[in-house]
Design a protein around this motif. Structure first.
Motif, PDB file in Angstrom:
ATOM      1  N   THR A 261      -4.260  33.852 -24.259  1.00 37.60           N
ATOM      2  CA  THR A 261      -5.375  34.367 -25.062  1.00 37.60           C
ATOM      3  C   THR A 261      -5.564  33.535 -26.324  1.00 37.60           C
ATOM      4  OG1 THR A 261      -4.859  36.588 -24.236  1.00 37.60           O
ATOM      5  CG2 THR A 261      -6.341  36.442 -26.122  1.00 37.60           C
ATOM      6  N   TYR A 262      -4.484  33.186 -26.999  1.00 38.70           N
ATOM      7  CA  TYR A 262      -4.582  32.370 -28.208  1.00 38.70           C
ATOM      8  C   TYR A 262      -5.151  30.981 -27.899  1.00 38.70           C
ATOM      9  CZ  TYR A 262      -2.275  35.519 -31.505  1.00 38.70           C
ATOM     10  OH  TYR A 262      -1.985  36.558 -32.351  1.00 38.70           O
ATOM     11  N   ILE A 263      -4.692  30.370 -26.797  1.00 35.88           N
ATOM     12  CA  ILE A 263      -5.189  29.035 -26.439  1.00 35.88           C
ATOM     13  C   ILE A 263      -6.685  29.066 -26.185  1.00 35.88           C
ATOM     14  CG2 ILE A 263      -5.134  27.283 -24.614  1.00 35.88           C
ATOM     15  CD1 ILE A 263      -2.121  27.744 -24.410  1.00 35.88           C
ATOM     16  N   ASN A 264      -7.148  30.078 -25.461  1.00 32.37           N
ATOM     17  CA  ASN A 264      -8.570  30.178 -25.169  1.00 32.37           C
ATOM     18  C   ASN A 264      -9.392  30.564 -26.389  1.00 32.37           C
ATOM     19  OD1 ASN A 264      -9.341  29.864 -22.124  1.00 32.37           O
ATOM     20  ND2 ASN A 264      -7.346  30.862 -22.128  1.00 32.37           N
ATOM     21  N   ALA A 265      -8.767  31.228 -27.357  1.00 27.58           N
ATOM     22  CA  ALA A 265      -9.485  31.610 -28.582  1.00 27.58           C
ATOM     23  C   ALA A 265      -9.612  30.450 -29.560  1.00 27.58           C
ATOM     24  CB  ALA A 265      -8.761  32.770 -29.261  1.00 27.58           C
ATOM     25  N   ALA A 266      -8.721  29.467 -29.466  1.00 27.26           N
ATOM     26  CA  ALA A 266      -8.686  28.375 -30.438  1.00 27.26           C
ATOM     27  C   ALA A 266      -9.729  27.306 -30.153  1.00 27.26           C
ATOM     28  CB  ALA A 266      -7.295  27.749 -30.448  1.00 27.26           C
ATOM     29  N   ASP A 267     -10.056  26.533 -31.194  1.00 27.16           N
ATOM     30  CA  ASP A 267     -10.931  25.366 -31.043  1.00 27.16           C
ATOM     31  C   ASP A 267     -10.114  24.101 -30.795  1.00 27.16           C
ATOM     32  OD1 ASP A 267     -13.757  26.387 -31.875  1.00 27.16           O
ATOM     33  OD2 ASP A 267     -12.429  27.165 -33.430  1.00 27.16           O
ATOM     34  N   VAL A 268      -8.929  24.033 -31.421  1.00 27.05           N
ATOM     35  CA  VAL A 268      -8.080  22.846 -31.329  1.00 27.05           C
ATOM     36  C   VAL A 268      -6.632  23.295 -31.126  1.00 27.05           C
ATOM     37  CG1 VAL A 268      -7.268  20.765 -32.502  1.00 27.05           C
ATOM     38  CG2 VAL A 268      -9.616  21.570 -32.884  1.00 27.05           C
ATOM     39  N   CYS A 269      -5.941  22.689 -30.130  1.00 32.10           N
ATOM     40  CA  CYS A 269      -4.509  22.925 -29.949  1.00 32.10           C
ATOM     41  C   CYS A 269      -3.733  21.746 -30.530  1.00 32.10           C
ATOM     42  CB  CYS A 269      -4.172  23.093 -28.471  1.00 32.10           C
ATOM     43  SG  CYS A 269      -4.755  24.643 -27.762  1.00 32.10           S
ATOM     44  N   LEU A 270      -2.651  22.033 -31.226  1.00 29.44           N
ATOM     45  CA  LEU A 270      -1.870  21.011 -31.924  1.00 29.44           C
ATOM     46  C   LEU A 270      -0.483  20.876 -31.316  1.00 29.44           C
ATOM     47  CD1 LEU A 270      -2.708  22.232 -35.552  1.00 29.44           C
ATOM     48  CD2 LEU A 270      -3.840  20.393 -34.319  1.00 29.44           C
ATOM     49  N   LEU A 271       0.026  19.648 -31.242  1.00 31.95           N
ATOM     50  CA  LEU A 271       1.391  19.413 -30.772  1.00 31.95           C
ATOM     51  C   LEU A 271       2.060  18.386 -31.692  1.00 31.95           C
ATOM     52  CD1 LEU A 271       3.610  19.952 -28.733  1.00 31.95           C
ATOM     53  CD2 LEU A 271       2.687  18.127 -27.314  1.00 31.95           C
ATOM     54  N   PRO A 272       2.437  18.792 -32.912  1.00 28.84           N
ATOM     55  CA  PRO A 272       3.118  17.864 -33.816  1.00 28.84           C
ATOM     56  C   PRO A 272       4.557  17.647 -33.393  1.00 28.84           C
ATOM     57  CG  PRO A 272       3.055  20.048 -34.785  1.00 28.84           C
ATOM     58  CD  PRO A 272       2.290  20.134 -33.483  1.00 28.84           C
ATOM     59  N   VAL A 273       5.076  16.463 -33.622  1.00 23.86           N
ATOM     60  CA  VAL A 273       6.479  16.158 -33.346  1.00 23.86           C
ATOM     61  C   VAL A 273       7.043  15.433 -34.558  1.00 23.86           C
ATOM     62  CG1 VAL A 273       8.121  14.982 -31.850  1.00 23.86           C
ATOM     63  CG2 VAL A 273       6.038  15.966 -30.871  1.00 23.86           C
ATOM     64  N   ASN A 274       8.062  16.002 -35.185  1.00 24.06           N
ATOM     65  CA  ASN A 274       8.677  15.396 -36.358  1.00 24.06           C
ATOM     66  C   ASN A 274       9.444  14.139 -35.949  1.00 24.06           C
ATOM     67  OD1 ASN A 274       9.305  15.180 -39.047  1.00 24.06           O
ATOM     68  ND2 ASN A 274      10.071  17.273 -39.224  1.00 24.06           N
ATOM     69  N   ASN A 275       9.669  13.235 -36.912  1.00 22.81           N
ATOM     70  CA  ASN A 275      10.312  11.970 -36.572  1.00 22.81           C
ATOM     71  C   ASN A 275      11.839  12.060 -36.535  1.00 22.81           C
ATOM     72  OD1 ASN A 275      10.920  12.217 -39.247  1.00 22.81           O
ATOM     73  ND2 ASN A 275       9.864  10.364 -39.925  1.00 22.81           N
ATOM     74  N   ILE A 276      12.378  13.279 -36.471  1.00 18.57           N
ATOM     75  CA  ILE A 276      13.829  13.434 -36.356  1.00 18.57           C
ATOM     76  C   ILE A 276      14.254  13.612 -34.898  1.00 18.57           C
ATOM     77  CG2 ILE A 276      14.039  14.470 -38.646  1.00 18.57           C
ATOM     78  CD1 ILE A 276      14.221  17.202 -37.334  1.00 18.57           C
TER      79      ILE A 276
END
Length: 287
Positions: A261-276
């Motif tokens: 439900t959240y994915i379909n409600a959103a405009d943009v999905c984010l997948l950040p990955v830290n450099n550690i």
């Protein structure tokens, strides 16, 4: 293929709601479907929210697994992931059963960033030692990211690199406005979503800083949704960092259907990955 017997052994409990649990269960179901129910078995230890009890379950798991494996055929293939099962592995070697080890991360390089107690870090070192021995004795290696190729290259074993998959049935498209209505979200806002286990690997604090300090902070109709907070110190620090920020919403773990439900409600999905992190997330997480 129908006559191939495969035994998948996970060294961690799979009954929870984490991405790792869901992905592993889905992988097991896919193998069972391809091989046939009679040719596939999945084993994993019991879990507990009480840490010492979970360690005890892991010890008991090795003993019970030993007896379950006594009757397997020599032609079977065992796949292990994150296991500390010395007794069972001795049996597999004596029976000359092929073992393939599945590796998802380099725990040794990531250990300094883990939020673990002193005893927890000692046990992680035990797991690292066990993984290195398993890689040495394996017939082959499965890695889920090209970033792990350098780590496994010295073992000179046949290696398959394949990302985690996703069950597309869980992430079918739905009407955005209806999903927003169900979640109580504004129909006219622009929503940016991170969904998954909030951890240092993803650098969620950097996302929060962007929405606090950059141009997005001047746009109250641009909202950051973070779905997947835990009951740990890192999640507590995120709540403190996001205090009094109207365009940042922090949400605890939710069931899989709610993630849809959240994915379909959103405009943009984010997948950040830290450099550690040595092993970057699969792009399929953005499905």
């Amino acid at each position: 293929m129908p006559n191939l017997q495969v035994i998948y052994i996970a060294g961690f409990n799979l009954d929870g709601n984490t991405g790792r649990n869901n992905a592993t269960r889905q992988k097991a179901e896919a193998l069972r479907e391809v091989l046939g129910a009679g040719n596939f078995r999945l084993y994993y230890p019991k879990g507990s929210s009480i840490r010492p009890l979970s360690y005890l379950y892991a010890l008991v798991f090795d003993v019970t697994l030993f007896f379950k494996l006594t009757g397997i055929d020599k032609g079977a293939v065992v796949i292990e992931r994150q296991t500390i099962i010395p007794l069972s592995n001795v049996l597999l070697r004596l029976k000359k059963i092929r073992m393939v080890y599945e590796l998802h991360t380099d725990l040794k390089s990531e250990l300094p960033f883990l939020d673990k107690s002193w005893i927890g870090k000692k046990l992680t070192w035990l797991l690292i030692w066990s993984e290195r021995r398993n890689l040495t004795r394996s017939s082959g290696i499965i890695i889920n990211s090209p970033s792990l190729k350098k780590l496994v290259a010295p073992y000179q074993k046949p290696t398959l690199c394949i990302y985690n998959g996703a069950n597309t049935k869980d992430f079918f498209p739905r009407d955005q406005l209806e999903c927003r209505r169900q979640l109580g979200l504004n129909s006219g806002y622009k929503y940016f979503l991170f969904s998954g286990m909030a951890s240092k690997w993803h650098g969620i604090e950097l996302l929060i800083q962007l929405f606090k300090e950059e141009a997005l902070a001047s746009k109250p109709d641009h909202v950051l949704l973070i779905v997947g907070l835990m009951k740990d110190e890192y999640s507590k620090s995120l709540r403190t960092l996001a205090e009094n920020c109207a365009n940042i919403q922090l949400i605890d773990f939710v069931p899989m259907q709610a993630v849809n439900t959240y994915i379909n409600a959103a405009d943009v999905c984010l997948l950040p990955v830290n450099n550690i992190r040595t092993n970057f997330s699969s792009p399929l997480k953005l499905y």
